[in-house]
Design an enzyme around this catalytic site. Structure first.
Site, PDB file in Angstrom:
ATOM      1  N   TYR A   1       0.841  -1.206   0.000  1.00 24.13           N
ATOM      2  CA  TYR A   1       0.000   0.000   0.000  1.00 24.13           C
ATOM      3  C   TYR A   1       0.874   1.253   0.000  1.00 24.13           C
ATOM      4  O   TYR A   1       0.586   2.227  -0.684  1.00 24.13           O
ATOM      5  CB  TYR A   1      -0.904  -0.005   1.238  1.00 24.13           C
ATOM      6  CG  TYR A   1      -1.937   1.100   1.231  1.00 24.13           C
ATOM      7  CD1 TYR A   1      -3.220   0.864   0.749  1.00 24.13           C
ATOM      8  CD2 TYR A   1      -1.625   2.375   1.705  1.00 24.13           C
ATOM      9  CE1 TYR A   1      -4.156   1.877   0.730  1.00 24.13           C
ATOM     10  CE2 TYR A   1      -2.557   3.392   1.690  1.00 24.13           C
ATOM     11  CZ  TYR A   1      -3.824   3.141   1.207  1.00 24.13           C
ATOM     12  OH  TYR A   1      -4.756   4.138   1.184  1.00 24.13           O
TER      13      TYR A   1
ATOM     14  N   PHE B   1      -8.372  18.951 -24.411  1.00 25.18           N
ATOM     15  CA  PHE B   1      -9.073  17.682 -24.611  1.00 25.18           C
ATOM     16  C   PHE B   1     -10.351  17.714 -23.768  1.00 25.18           C
ATOM     17  O   PHE B   1     -10.432  18.459 -22.795  1.00 25.18           O
ATOM     18  CB  PHE B   1      -8.170  16.498 -24.222  1.00 25.18           C
ATOM     19  CG  PHE B   1      -8.867  15.185 -24.416  1.00 25.18           C
ATOM     20  CD1 PHE B   1      -9.202  14.750 -25.688  1.00 25.18           C
ATOM     21  CD2 PHE B   1      -9.238  14.401 -23.338  1.00 25.18           C
ATOM     22  CE1 PHE B   1      -9.892  13.554 -25.873  1.00 25.18           C
ATOM     23  CE2 PHE B   1      -9.920  13.204 -23.517  1.00 25.18           C
ATOM     24  CZ  PHE B   1     -10.251  12.784 -24.782  1.00 25.18           C
ATOM     25  N   ASP B   2     -11.343  16.885 -24.097  1.00 21.41           N
ATOM     26  CA  ASP B   2     -12.660  17.032 -23.439  1.00 21.41           C
ATOM     27  C   ASP B   2     -12.630  16.783 -21.917  1.00 21.41           C
ATOM     28  O   ASP B   2     -13.293  17.501 -21.174  1.00 21.41           O
ATOM     29  CB  ASP B   2     -13.757  16.215 -24.136  1.00 21.41           C
ATOM     30  CG  ASP B   2     -13.440  14.743 -24.293  1.00 21.41           C
ATOM     31  OD1 ASP B   2     -12.267  14.376 -24.139  1.00 21.41           O
ATOM     32  OD2 ASP B   2     -14.354  13.961 -24.583  1.00 21.41           O
TER      33      ASP B   2
ATOM     34  N   ASP C   1      -0.060  18.802 -21.287  1.00 22.36           N
ATOM     35  CA  ASP C   1      -0.973  17.668 -21.341  1.00 22.36           C
ATOM     36  C   ASP C   1      -0.334  16.741 -22.363  1.00 22.36           C
ATOM     37  O   ASP C   1      -0.543  16.882 -23.568  1.00 22.36           O
ATOM     38  CB  ASP C   1      -2.370  18.124 -21.760  1.00 22.36           C
ATOM     39  CG  ASP C   1      -3.324  16.942 -21.940  1.00 22.36           C
ATOM     40  OD1 ASP C   1      -2.887  15.790 -21.734  1.00 22.36           O
ATOM     41  OD2 ASP C   1      -4.492  17.168 -22.295  1.00 22.36           O
TER      42      ASP C   1
ATOM     43  N   ALA D   1      -0.231  13.311 -23.174  1.00 25.28           N
ATOM     44  CA  ALA D   1      -0.632  11.926 -23.433  1.00 25.28           C
ATOM     45  C   ALA D   1       0.175  11.339 -24.590  1.00 25.28           C
ATOM     46  O   ALA D   1       0.564  10.179 -24.566  1.00 25.28           O
ATOM     47  CB  ALA D   1      -2.125  11.872 -23.753  1.00 25.28           C
TER      48      ALA D   1
ATOM     49  N   LYS E   1      -1.586   6.145 -23.375  1.00 21.14           N
ATOM     50  CA  LYS E   1      -1.194   6.368 -24.774  1.00 21.14           C
ATOM     51  C   LYS E   1       0.319   6.118 -24.878  1.00 21.14           C
ATOM     52  O   LYS E   1       0.738   4.988 -25.058  1.00 21.14           O
ATOM     53  CB  LYS E   1      -1.548   7.803 -25.208  1.00 21.14           C
ATOM     54  CG  LYS E   1      -3.036   8.025 -25.450  1.00 21.14           C
ATOM     55  CD  LYS E   1      -3.804   8.338 -24.214  1.00 21.14           C
ATOM     56  CE  LYS E   1      -5.159   8.896 -24.464  1.00 21.14           C
ATOM     57  NZ  LYS E   1      -5.927   9.014 -23.212  1.00 21.14           N
TER      58      LYS E   1
ATOM     59  N   HIS F   1     -21.457  12.587 -24.917  1.00 24.14           N
ATOM     60  CA  HIS F   1     -21.189  11.654 -26.021  1.00 24.14           C
ATOM     61  C   HIS F   1     -20.967  10.225 -25.561  1.00 24.14           C
ATOM     62  O   HIS F   1     -21.154   9.292 -26.323  1.00 24.14           O
ATOM     63  CB  HIS F   1     -19.991  12.134 -26.844  1.00 24.14           C
ATOM     64  CG  HIS F   1     -18.752  12.334 -26.040  1.00 24.14           C
ATOM     65  ND1 HIS F   1     -18.630  13.322 -25.082  1.00 24.14           N
ATOM     66  CD2 HIS F   1     -17.587  11.653 -26.020  1.00 24.14           C
ATOM     67  CE1 HIS F   1     -17.444  13.243 -24.533  1.00 24.14           C
ATOM     68  NE2 HIS F   1     -16.784  12.238 -25.075  1.00 24.14           N
TER      69      HIS F   1
HETATM   70  N1  F0G Z   1      -5.488  14.525 -22.494  1.00 27.51           N
HETATM   71  C1  F0G Z   1      -5.523  14.097 -23.763  1.00 27.51           C
HETATM   72  C2  F0G Z   1      -4.832  14.881 -24.821  1.00 27.51           C
HETATM   73  C3  F0G Z   1      -6.218  12.922 -24.079  1.00 27.51           C
HETATM   74  O1  F0G Z   1      -6.252  12.518 -25.337  1.00 27.51           O
HETATM   75  C4  F0G Z   1      -6.864  12.208 -23.043  1.00 27.51           C
HETATM   76  C5  F0G Z   1      -7.609  10.987 -23.333  1.00 27.51           C
HETATM   77  C6  F0G Z   1      -6.791  12.686 -21.733  1.00 27.51           C
HETATM   78  C7  F0G Z   1      -6.092  13.846 -21.495  1.00 27.51           C
HETATM   79  C8  F0G Z   1      -7.464  11.988 -20.587  1.00 27.51           C
HETATM   80  O2  F0G Z   1      -6.821  10.809 -20.299  1.00 27.51           O
HETATM   81  O3  F0G Z   1      -8.482   8.985 -20.793  1.00 27.51           O
HETATM   82  O4  F0G Z   1      -6.447   8.569 -19.410  1.00 27.51           O
HETATM   83  O5  F0G Z   1      -8.300   9.918 -18.504  1.00 27.51           O
HETATM   84  N2  F0G Z   1      -7.931  10.636 -24.482  1.00 27.51           N
HETATM   85  C9  F0G Z   1      -8.625   9.424 -24.870  1.00 27.51           C
HETATM   86  C10 F0G Z   1      -8.945   9.485 -26.334  1.00 27.51           C
HETATM   87  C11 F0G Z   1      -9.791   9.084 -24.029  1.00 27.51           C
HETATM   88  O6  F0G Z   1      -9.658   8.578 -26.788  1.00 27.51           O
HETATM   89  O7  F0G Z   1      -8.471  10.374 -27.045  1.00 27.51           O
HETATM   90  P1  F0G Z   1      -7.565   9.500 -19.710  1.00 27.51           P
END
Ligand code: F0G
Length: 462
Positions: A73, A126-127, A217, A219, A260, A452
């Site tokens: 833990y 990103f969303d 950000d 990813a 990613k 979505h």
């Molecule tokens: N930032 C970017 C640029 C992303 O593409 C994503 C996720 C996230 C943050 C959030 O990360 O999913 O690990 O919580 N993108 C995925 C996509 C979901 O399908 O493009 P997460």
């Protein structure tokens, strides 16, 4: 590059069967899924291009590393291994694991919002990042270059910040109201488009001029570094790791969905350059939100797989093949006249559905309609990135119009062969031939946030 296409730098050791359904079955399956491919069972999908997030194949080194997981833990050996790898890549002082990217966002972003009326500025949020900015009580403003919205014409770095607009926004909103500037690399929402080093350097200069925190950000930061190496003068002979390090030097905080470019099925992280106070705030907050700071929602074995995957994702032959697969699919579509975001970016081919189905207005979600048709055609599951995803204005409740209506054909890492991509291309081209018969969609059920994912739709037959 003198070679046209490159075969995968791996061979396949384990296979996961997939099966094709009949068209009649798919008609029924899509109807039951509320015309929203997110609600399909993956078993009913032949080639799944919904996302490249957590869907890649791990290497045998990663599978072997799983066995070394220390599930303590607190103070897990696997955490210290993971921390060492992240510190080595970023050059930052502090590392906190999170269960995925949005876990990192929910912990880090609110720490930068200390009053009402604050803003984050990004080339393009990103969303989930946008959602966490809004949940923290701030607002998300995008300022990407206008070339990004011109899908037809070549620009090497369509993810770049519009520097004049950035300066303008800071002055208009007041520098004391800017919670941070987020470098989204690559720029997922507009086609996995890269941001140049030169542009990031200029953004950093502006941030320094006003004393604003900079965040990555990241990813897909390794894919961004590969594009810099390919397309930006002066970087031809640098390693991917050196290029990535130069980007890390320009920021204060690194948030990552490591599903990613961590080449893992789950995981995220917060890395902090040297701000002990910010680190302490995140470390306090991570406990109730994600877990103790040495696991942050991950198992020890997840951290082991990540420690290996983060380094594999920086290998050049891997990146060359990855981006080549995207280019291969993009070339096939473009040669057949299908409108795509050109050049192709890092993780997906983005089909321009404003041009594909111009007869469907944004509030009837043209890219969702095309995505559904591609599923019906060949069992391929794309994802909509447009007005359906963008949602409503949080203040007025009005449907927002996305500047781009995109269908994303997202390629998981090390998972599909070129032959699978041929099937995808054939399906999209077939739908393109019959595009005039596509119809828009209306809501049957609309959830209040991130609609979505779970909305149910109905086709609007004329
Ligand atoms: N930032 C970017 C640029 C992303 O593409 C994503 C996720 C996230 C943050 C959030 O990360 O999913 O690990 O919580 N993108 C995925 C996509 C979901 O399908 O493009 P997460």
């Amino acid at each position: 590059m003198d070679k046209k296409y490159v075969a995968p730098p791996y061979r396949i050791k384990m296979v996961e069967p997939i099966k094709m359904t009949t068209k009649n079955e798919r008609i029924e399956l899509l109807k039951n899924a509320g015309y929203n491919p997110f609600s399909l069972r993956s078993e009913d999908v032949y080639i799944d291009l919904l996302t490249d997030s957590g869907t890649g194949a791990m290497s045998h080194f990663q599978w072997a590393a799983l066995m070394m997981g220390d599930e303590a833990y607190a103070g897990s050996r696997s955490f210290y291994k993971f921390e060492k790898v992240v510190k080595d890549i970023t050059g930052y002082d502090y590392v906190i694991p999170a269960h995925q990217g949005r876990g990192a966002e929910q912990v880090a972003l609110p720490q930068l919002v200390n009053k009402e009326g604050m803003f984050f500025i990004s080339n393009m949020h990103f969303d989930t990042t946008r959602a966490h900015v809004e949940l923290a009580g701030a607002r998300a403003l995008d300022c990407v270059i206008k070339e990004c919205f011109d899908t037809e014409n070549y620009h090497p770095f369509k993810g770049n910040f519009d520097l004049i607009e950035l300066d303008h926004i800071i002055n208009a909103k007041g520098k004391e109201n800017i919670a941070g500037i987020i470098f989204t690399i690559t720029n997922n929402s507009a086609g996995g488009q890269p941001v140049s080093m030169e542009n990031l350097r200029e953004v950093k200069k502006i941030a320094d001029k006003y004393g604003i925190t900079t965040l990555i950000d990241g990813a897909r930061y390794a894919e961004n570094a590969y594009f810099v190496k390919q397309r930006e003068k002066g970087y031809e002979n640098k390693t991917i790791k050196e290029i990535a390090r130069e980007v890390f030097d320009l920021a204060d905080i690194f948030l990552m969905s490591s599903k990613k470019d961590g080449l893992s099925n789950i995981g995220g992280l917060i890395a902090i350059k040297n701000d002990t106070d910010f680190y302490n705030k995140c470390r306090t907050y991570i406990v109730p939100m994600e877990g103790f700071p040495t696991y942050g929602g991950l198992t020890g074995r997840d951290m082991e797989a990540l420690s290996v995957g983060l380094l594999e994702a920086l290998e050049e032959d891997y990146l060359e093949h990855r981006l080549d697969q995207v280019r291969y699919l993009g070339d096939k579509l473009r040669d057949a006249g299908v409108p795509i975001q050109y050049p192709t970016g890092g993780h997906a081919v983005f089909v321009d559905c404003k041009k594909f189905a111009p007869h469907i207005p944004y509030y009837e979600f043209p890219a969702q309609s095309v995505s559904n048709a591609v599923y019906l055609e060949a069992g391929v599951r794309p994802v909509e990135i447009g007005s359906f995803l963008l949602g409503r204005d949080p203040d007025t409740g009005k449907n927002l119009e996305s500047p781009l209506e995109l269908m994303r054909l997202t390629i998981p890492r090390r998972t599909y062969t070129y032959k699978h991509l041929d099937v995808v291309a054939e399906a999209v081209i077939e739908v393109y031939k019959n595009r005039k018969s596509l119809v828009g969609l209306g809501f049957d059920y609309e959830p209040p946030v991130l609609r979505h994912f779970t909305a149910r739709l109905i086709p609007l037959t004329k």
